[in-house]
Enzyme design. Sequence first.
Site, PDB file in Angstrom:
ATOM      1  N   GLN A  70      32.967  82.104 -62.050  1.00 47.67           N
ATOM      2  CA  GLN A  70      32.605  82.974 -60.938  1.00 47.67           C
ATOM      3  C   GLN A  70      31.535  83.975 -61.344  1.00 47.67           C
ATOM      4  O   GLN A  70      31.649  84.626 -62.382  1.00 47.67           O
ATOM      5  CB  GLN A  70      33.829  83.735 -60.414  1.00 47.67           C
ATOM      6  CG  GLN A  70      33.523  84.530 -59.147  1.00 47.67           C
ATOM      7  CD  GLN A  70      34.670  85.408 -58.709  1.00 47.67           C
ATOM      8  OE1 GLN A  70      34.919  86.451 -59.309  1.00 47.67           O
ATOM      9  NE2 GLN A  70      35.385  84.997 -57.667  1.00 47.67           N
ATOM     10  N   CYS A 100      35.490  91.212 -54.449  1.00 50.28           N
ATOM     11  CA  CYS A 100      35.966  92.305 -55.304  1.00 50.28           C
ATOM     12  C   CYS A 100      35.826  93.632 -54.568  1.00 50.28           C
ATOM     13  O   CYS A 100      34.748  93.990 -54.073  1.00 50.28           O
ATOM     14  CB  CYS A 100      35.192  92.342 -56.610  1.00 50.28           C
ATOM     15  SG  CYS A 100      35.720  93.680 -57.708  1.00 50.28           S
ATOM     16  N   LYS A 139      34.595  83.086 -52.847  1.00 52.12           N
ATOM     17  CA  LYS A 139      35.834  83.851 -52.669  1.00 52.12           C
ATOM     18  C   LYS A 139      35.483  85.137 -51.935  1.00 52.12           C
ATOM     19  O   LYS A 139      34.573  85.864 -52.349  1.00 52.12           O
ATOM     20  CB  LYS A 139      36.504  84.173 -53.996  1.00 52.12           C
ATOM     21  CG  LYS A 139      37.856  84.889 -53.810  1.00 52.12           C
ATOM     22  CD  LYS A 139      38.586  85.083 -55.134  1.00 52.12           C
ATOM     23  CE  LYS A 139      40.016  85.564 -54.879  1.00 52.12           C
ATOM     24  NZ  LYS A 139      40.087  86.921 -54.329  1.00 52.12           N
ATOM     25  N   ASN A 202      44.829  83.315 -50.211  1.00 52.95           N
ATOM     26  CA  ASN A 202      45.146  84.201 -51.328  1.00 52.95           C
ATOM     27  C   ASN A 202      45.723  85.508 -50.781  1.00 52.95           C
ATOM     28  O   ASN A 202      45.274  86.012 -49.758  1.00 52.95           O
ATOM     29  CB  ASN A 202      43.859  84.473 -52.129  1.00 52.95           C
ATOM     30  CG  ASN A 202      44.021  85.494 -53.228  1.00 52.95           C
ATOM     31  OD1 ASN A 202      43.215  86.408 -53.348  1.00 52.95           O
ATOM     32  ND2 ASN A 202      45.032  85.360 -54.050  1.00 52.95           N
ATOM     33  N   GLY A 203      46.752  86.021 -51.475  1.00 54.65           N
ATOM     34  CA  GLY A 203      47.322  87.305 -51.096  1.00 54.65           C
ATOM     35  C   GLY A 203      48.828  87.270 -50.933  1.00 54.65           C
ATOM     36  O   GLY A 203      49.347  86.545 -50.098  1.00 54.65           O
ATOM     37  N   ASP A 204      49.527  88.036 -51.763  1.00 54.98           N
ATOM     38  CA  ASP A 204      50.975  88.231 -51.647  1.00 54.98           C
ATOM     39  C   ASP A 204      51.799  86.976 -51.925  1.00 54.98           C
ATOM     40  O   ASP A 204      52.917  86.856 -51.402  1.00 54.98           O
ATOM     41  CB  ASP A 204      51.355  88.788 -50.267  1.00 54.98           C
ATOM     42  CG  ASP A 204      50.803  90.178 -50.021  1.00 54.98           C
ATOM     43  OD1 ASP A 204      50.336  90.814 -50.987  1.00 54.98           O
ATOM     44  OD2 ASP A 204      50.835  90.633 -48.860  1.00 54.98           O
TER      45      ASP A 204
END
Length: 265
Positions: A70, A100, A139, A202-204
Site C-alpha cells: 500500500q 488513513c 482502501k 472493514n470495521g468492527d
Amino acid sequence: MYIGNIKLDNITVLAPLAGITNLPMRLIAKEAGCGLVCSEMISSNGLVHQSGKTERLLESVPEEKPLSVQIFGSDPDIMAAAAKIVELSGADILDINFGCSVRKIVKKGYGAGILNDIPKMVEITKEVVNSTKLPVTVKTRLGWDEDSIKIVEVAERLQDVGCKAISIHGRTRKQMYKGVANWVPIANVKNNPKMNIPIIGNGDICNVEDAKDKIDRYGLDGIMIGRATYGNPWIFKEIKHFLKSGEQMPPPAIEERVSVCKAHL
C-alpha cells in the site's frame, strides 16, 4: 476471490496498519490462514526520493505471497512513479491508501484527506493504474463526514478508471475509530448492478461471529481485519474454520502462543 489475475485462497484480508503489518506480522498472519496480507502504508514521496527507511518497508519473502503493498500520497505523478517501484519490488497487488484518518496524514491531503477532493482521488487512481501492470486496489472510508457519503458513486468512478477491488471502512473520516462501523453503505456498493469488482468490508470485526454476520447480512466478497489481530493472529484460522464448519476452534494453547511470540520477536 480474484483481484485482477491474483487468486486468493480465502476471503480474509489483513488490513494495512502502520507500525504493525511489517514482514514478521505478515508472515504470522499468513501462517494463521490469512488470504491476503498487506504492507504498512508506504510514502510515495519516500520511495521516489529513495529514502532507505521507506525502501525497507518493501522487504518481502515468497512465503507471504500473495502480497499487497500500500502506498499513499497526493501527487498523481509521484504516486505513479512509486507504483513502478512497487512493481519492481515483486509485489502482487498495489493498494492506494485513501482511508488513513490520522491528522498529520490528512492535513497534507494524504489518506482520508483526499475525500474532500473526489476528482483528484479518481485522477490519482487512474495515473497509478496506467503506470503499472499490477492489479490496483483502493482502501477508503464512507466519506469525509455523514453529510458527504457518496461511496456508491465514488466506487463506480474508481472502477471505471481500472481499480480491481475496493476495501471500504464503514466509518467516515470525522468518526476516526469512534462509534460503530456502518456496513449498509458498503453493501450498497456491492449491490450496485454497475459494480463487477470485489468489494471488501472493514470495521468492527472482532471475532468469528462478527465475520459470519457481516458476510451473511451484506454478501460482500471479502472481509478485512485490523485491530482484532493485535495479539490474536489466530483469528484468520478461526474465521476460516467457522465459515466452513459452523464450529468454533479451541483457543490456541499457551505453548503455541509462546512459540508465535518468539517467532514474531
